[in-house]
Design an enzyme around this catalytic site. Structure first.
Site, PDB file in Angstrom:
ATOM      1  N   ASP A 470       0.850  -1.190   0.000  1.00  0.00           N
ATOM      2  CA  ASP A 470       0.000   0.000   0.000  1.00  0.00           C
ATOM      3  C   ASP A 470       0.884   1.237   0.000  1.00  0.00           C
ATOM      4  O   ASP A 470       2.098   1.158   0.247  1.00  0.00           O
ATOM      5  CB  ASP A 470      -0.886   0.034   1.255  1.00  0.00           C
ATOM      6  CG  ASP A 470      -1.995  -1.010   1.196  1.00  0.00           C
ATOM      7  OD1 ASP A 470      -2.425  -1.311   0.086  1.00  0.00           O
ATOM      8  OD2 ASP A 470      -2.401  -1.505   2.250  1.00  0.00           O
ATOM      9  N   ASP A 781      -4.543  -3.047   5.068  1.00  0.00           N
ATOM     10  CA  ASP A 781      -5.023  -2.544   6.355  1.00  0.00           C
ATOM     11  C   ASP A 781      -6.540  -2.552   6.483  1.00  0.00           C
ATOM     12  O   ASP A 781      -7.073  -2.466   7.582  1.00  0.00           O
ATOM     13  CB  ASP A 781      -4.488  -1.123   6.618  1.00  0.00           C
ATOM     14  CG  ASP A 781      -4.852  -0.159   5.490  1.00  0.00           C
ATOM     15  OD1 ASP A 781      -5.642  -0.535   4.612  1.00  0.00           O
ATOM     16  OD2 ASP A 781      -4.321   0.973   5.495  1.00  0.00           O
ATOM     17  N   ASP A 785      -9.340  -5.807   2.334  1.00  0.00           N
ATOM     18  CA  ASP A 785      -8.047  -6.375   1.925  1.00  0.00           C
ATOM     19  C   ASP A 785      -7.914  -7.833   2.355  1.00  0.00           C
ATOM     20  O   ASP A 785      -6.968  -8.511   1.950  1.00  0.00           O
ATOM     21  CB  ASP A 785      -6.890  -5.573   2.538  1.00  0.00           C
ATOM     22  CG  ASP A 785      -6.722  -4.213   1.902  1.00  0.00           C
ATOM     23  OD1 ASP A 785      -7.013  -4.101   0.685  1.00  0.00           O
ATOM     24  OD2 ASP A 785      -6.320  -3.262   2.589  1.00  0.00           O
TER      25      ASP A 785
END
Length: 1059
Positions: A470, A781, A785
């Site tokens: 990310d 997070d 996901d």
């Protein structure tokens, strides 16, 4: 019909039996002072009941205006008795404080939520009744002193549950004694002890049998201690991983506390991805859906509604919406607590590497058994044919002249020698080495901000070829600030509030303060406001409070929220419909990704509040502004608004195809403005990315930001190289998902940045990469996901911003959300694999040497140079002490200069075969020369010769432990002074060996050696150092020369055919 129908006031009678209530209150107390206090207490309640009756009458006109707080139960008499004790009102710090009542039925409260019993809830007077009974204030939570906190713990217990204790040392000792070879050795030791005492008396006859007993006991205890230490380590890590942070409201202030500190009466804030920390009821919120599959096994999400389904079970996960809940029971009084009390964590988890080692151990064990069987057969044949001789040269077996006790004693000794060969041959140290290195690495990684949840991740991370990361919080600092603002199509940089009309300012107050999951707490002291929420929400709220003068509490008091569309990573926007008091108009506000909000707008507002049409030219200006902000690494968030008059009715809601519920209008909006949020890159990110690239690991950034922001951040972090930019390196999620399967597989390796991606895009990329043979690590997070984290070979969740759902789906939790820690995990993963390979090389050298020496000696001369006790001592050195020494090496820089190991890499490489065969061949050659010619070469007796062989063999392993520190480097002493454990183990091994040879002669069957003889042993052993240097200069191919498992199986088959 509502379950509350029996609470309706009929207007004619509502009889309260005060006498009965008073008797209930005072019957247990005989002390006069206490009785007087209870009378006063009851009087206060009587007054409150009278006031509540007035509310009951009023509520007939407006049933929803007041909550029904009372319940009437039928008694044996015709009267109706009030069966509720409300909390006493006290004064705390100048404000009214509710104290929880001593008479609350905690069992009834707990069962109410567990059984989802609406009738029981109505008996408490609904949710509001429970709030009062538990002494809580709806929007301020528990208001009280530390004494009140302690009192709640005393009344309801803490949010902990009693776990089954971890396994004790005795359990592991008994487990070690269950090993078949250990049992056989103990039987042999017992027989040897019995025959020895019978033949030589108690004074000297116990030596051989007692020595075996002691040696076996040492092996068992050391193994049990290692396993016990590992169990304690896992127990500690389990406690840390279960210590979730929960947001509660206490004394009106939002604060983060440990899940173990949650109390009955706490008001807990819930958002997407949170785990519900205790049983409770819904207080307020919107669109709340929970996943109760961990409790009920049902996969369908449960929609929480204030009237029909207000119950929340601990252990469930929030999958949509947000809310505040009131905790009604904690710890062992919840279903989750009762279930978890009976569950122990399985610390016997077998990792893929351990499974591979089990196969290796089994294969080597088969060879050991075959060799041991041959040795047993040869020794028995030699004994019964009269070819075995005593020390004085006499035959051991003389037919019928030999005493039966001597025969049995000799046979037992032969069996013990054969069994000992099996003990040495079976590399029991391999599982121990894996366990030790994993436990050691887990502990060290915890210090490096990485908490391992699944053991297999430690080793798998060392094989990673791709890391999908990310952006926000991982590559960047996650410290967002609004640095740029655009009102309509006009740009402003500072003094925002002065630049817009009051009407526009009010719309911004509404759009920020009411369309958020964050909160603003203004301390009574007048200090800086405390803002909570996600980093994006916090940045926008701080901007609105400090720059626009927003008062969030005032906004909430003056407006009523009609409907909420919560933010998630797929929609990338959130919306709210509100109505101001004394105003019939409905205001719809949207906030989210700038280009998505812009696409929903047909007009914009200028600084004077005038609404203007958003024609193509103006739209291009706004798009250019967004692209300019994004190119400066800013996250762009836009605000849009729609006003609907009361005459239009419910026109702010629409129904979409295939949707069962209505959603907010998403068209015809008016653009209010755009804010640009700056989130700087972390200082060490670029270096960490370069380190990973040098290690042959590809870094791919997957972000929800737009393509311009993503490019800017990726370039700043070193993921993209502007000098060597190639086509296809940057794509958007929608483009990637619209590729055909063949196109995705063709292009996935080239893609370095995917912008505006959804969680499903991330999952799709992980699947493609794995199909191409990559070992994939993924960071995540959010709740959405979870599929990608589970699909990846290694799931890495974020400890600060990560939701509980993401953490539970992951293998490793990055505690500081820092990409630098991801690189550290990669380094540790390689270290784990490398340490295990070092130990395999070391142990197989010992195994091969010991097996060949004893086999050749037994077949040729009928004499085994290494006795049972000596072999057990060697086994202890290599299995336990060797594992401790080599499994606890720290990562080196060289590890990050090698290519990834990959999925199909053999466990024993050509380099390892080269090293171990060279060392084993040297040891076999030297020790066999000593076996057959040692007496004449050194001019010593047979006993001293055997001691020289034993001593040289042990010292060869000690020096070879140094060689095993590095499989390729010539200089093996680098960093050795920092590894205190390695030095300590080498020192302990040498000291114990001196004791074995010089002092424990009866125990070890050795003779004292002179200084010269010690020098000879050390001299022979030290040759292994220059030999290792020479061997490492021999080049070997990276391609596996042969499959060792097939080779071992073939050898076993041939041996079986021979007999």
């Amino acid at each position: 019909m509502s379950n509350n129908h029996n609470l309706q006031y009929d207007g004619s009678s509502f009889i309260i039996d005060i006498t009965s209530t008073l008797n209930k209150v005072t019957s247990k107390y005989t002390n006069n002072a206490k009785r007087r206090w209870r009378f006063a207490y009851t009087a206060i309640y009587s007054r409150r009941v009278m006031l509540s009756l007035a509310k009951e009458v009023i509520s007939r006109k407006n049933p929803n205006h007041y909550a029904k707080l009372f319940h009437t139960e039928s008694c044996s008499s015709s009267n109706t008795t009030l069966d509720i004790i409300e909390p006493l009102i006290t004064i705390h710090n100048g404000t009214k404080t509710n104290l929880v009542s001593d008479f609350v039925d905690k069992t009834k409260l707990a069962d109410m939520v567990k059984d989802k019993n609406l009738k029981s809830l109505s008996e408490f007077g609904g949710v509001e009744g429970v709030v009062h009974v538990l002494g809580t204030v709806h929007d301020k939570g528990i208001i009280g002193s530390d004494d009140d906190i302690l009192r709640r713990i005393e009344l309801f217990g803490s949010n902990t549950y009693k776990k089954p204790p971890p396994k004790g040392l005795l359990h592991f000792v008994l487990e070690a004694f269950n090993d078949t070879t250990i049992i056989i050795l103990l039987v042999c030791a017992g027989l040897s002890l019995g025959f020895g005492i019978k033949e030589h008396g108690a004074g000297e006859g116990w030596y051989e049998g007692g020595s075996i007993f002691l040696a076996v006991f040492l092996v068992v205890v050391v193994s049990a201690l290692s396993n016990f230490r590992q169990e304690r380590q896992f127990h500690k890590l389990s406690k840390i991983s279960n210590n979730i942070k929960v947001e509660v409201v206490r004394n009106g202030r939002p604060q983060k506390i440990s899940i173990f500190d949650v109390l009955v009466g706490d008001v807990v804030s819930l958002k997407i991805g949170d785990q519900i920390p205790a049983d409770g009821v819904f207080l307020s919120g919107h669109s709340l859906q929970v996943d109760e599959s961990s409790m009920t096994g049902e996969s369908d999400h449960v929609e929480i509604e204030p009237l029909r389904a207000p119950f929340l079970l601990s252990g469930a996960k929030v999958v949509d919406g947000y809310a505040q809940m009131l905790v009604t029971s904690v710890g062992k009084n919840t279903s989750w607590g009762q279930m978890m009390s009976s569950i122990t964590r399985d610390t016997n988890e077998r990792t893929p590497l351990q499974a591979r080692l089990d196969k290796l151990t089994s294969s080597i064990g088969k060879v050991g058994l075959a060799v041991a069987f041959l040795v047993l057969l040869v020794l028995l044949i030699r004994y019964f044919t009269g070819n075995s001789q005593e020390d004085k040269g006499h035959k051991k077996f003389r037919g019928s002249k030999t005493d039966i006790n001597d025969v049995l004693n000799s046979v037992v000794s032969i069996v013990a020698a054969a069994v000992t060969i099996v003990v040495v041959a079976i590399p029991e140290g391999l599982p121990l080495a894996v366990t030790l290195t994993l436990a050691y690495s887990m502990k060290r990684m915890m210090g490096d901000n990485a908490m391992v949840r699944k053991l297999s991740a430690c080793e798998t991370m060392g094989s990673a070829t791709v890391i999908c990361t990310d952006k926000t919080g991982t590559l960047t600092l996650n410290q967002m600030r609004v640095t740029k603002f655009c009102l309509g199509i006009e740009n402003f940089t500072e003094i925002f509030s002065n630049a817009m009309a009051p009407k526009v300012l009010e719309l911004f107050h509404q759009g920020v303060g009411l369309n958020t999951t964050g909160s603003v707490y203004n301390p009574p002291s007048g200090s800086e406001p405390e803002i909570s929420g996600s980093p994006t929400e916090k940045a926008i709220l701080l901007w609105a409070v400090s720059e626009l003068g927003m008062n969030m509490d005032e906004m909430k008091q003056k407006h009523k929220v009609l409907h909420v569309e919560t933010f998630n990573s797929e929609k990338k926007r959130s919306g709210v419909a509100i109505k101001k008091e004394n105003d019939d108009r409905v205001h719809v506000h949207w906030k989210g990704a700038a280009e998505m909000i812009l696409a929903m707008c047909t007009s914009y507002t200028d600084s004077n509040g005038a609404r203007k049409s958003l024609v193509d030219e103006e739209r291009r200006k706004v798009e250019t502004t967004i692209q300019g902000m994004a190119a400066s690494s800013l996250r762009c968030i836009a605000f849009a608004h729609m006003e609907i008059s009361d005459s239009e009715g419910n026109d702010y809601m629409i129904t979409r195809e295939k949707k069962t519920h209505q959603i907010l209008r998403e068209d015809g909006l008016t653009l209010l403005g755009i804010v640009g949020l700056k989130d700087p890159c972390r200082p060490n990110t670029k270096k960490a990315v370069e380190t990973c690239k040098a290690a042959g690991v590809e870094i791919k950034m997957i972000t929800g930001d737009n393509i311009f922001t993503a490019k800017a951040i990726a370039t700043e972090c070193g993921i993209l190289d502007p000098k060597n930019a190639n086509a296809g390196e940057v794509v958007e999620g929608v483009e990637f998902r619209n590729y055909t399967e063949e196109e995705r597989m063709e292009k996935v390796d080239k893609i370095l940045v995917m912008a505006r991606s959804s969680p499903m895009d991330k999952l799709l990329m992980v699947q493609c990469l794995r199909k191409k043979g990559h070992v994939v690590a993924v960071t995540g997070d959010g709740t959405n996901d979870a599929p990608a984290l589970k699909e990846a070979d290694i799931g890495l969740s974020m400890g600060i911003q990560g939701t509980e759902v993401a953490k539970e789906s992951s293998d490793i939790v990055i505690l500081d959300d820092n990409f630098n820690s991801v690189a550290t995990v990669l380094r540790w993963g390689r270290c784990v694999y490398n340490n295990i390979q070092k130990f395999i090389q070391f142990q197989l050298t010992v195994n091969v040497a010991a097996l060949v020496i004893n086999f050749i000696a037994a077949v040729s001369s009928g004499d085994v140079p290494l006795t049972t006790v000596q072999l057990l001592w060697v086994n202890l050195i290599m299995d336990t002490l060797g594992a401790l020494a080599l499994a606890t090496e720290r990562p080196t820089k060289e590890l990050m200069k090698k290519k990834p190991i990959g999925r199909t890499e053999p466990l024993i490489t050509n380099i390892m075969w080269r090293n171990l065969l060279a060392q084993a061949s040297y040891q076999i050659a030297v020790l066999l020369i000593m076996q057959f010619y040692g007496k004449s070469i050194f001019n010593v007796s047979k006993e001293v010769k055997n001691t020289l062989i034993f001593n040289t063999f042990v010292l060869c392993q000690v020096f070879n432990e140094f060689n095993s520190r590095s499989m390729e480097k010539l200089y093996v002493f680098e960093g050795i002074l920092k590894n205190h454990l390695f030095i300590g183990i080498i020192g302990i091994t040498i000291v114990l060996q001196i004791l074995m040879v010089e002092l424990l002669r009866k125990f070890a069957d050795t003779e004292r050696l002179t200084w010269e003889q010690w020098g000879i042993c050390v001299g022979i052993a030290v040759v292994s150092w220059p030999l290792a240097c020479l061997v490492k200069l021999i080049p070997v191919s990276d391609k596996p020369s042969f499959n060792y498992t097939k080779w071992i199986k073939l050898l076993v088959v041939k041996i079986k055919k021979a007999f």
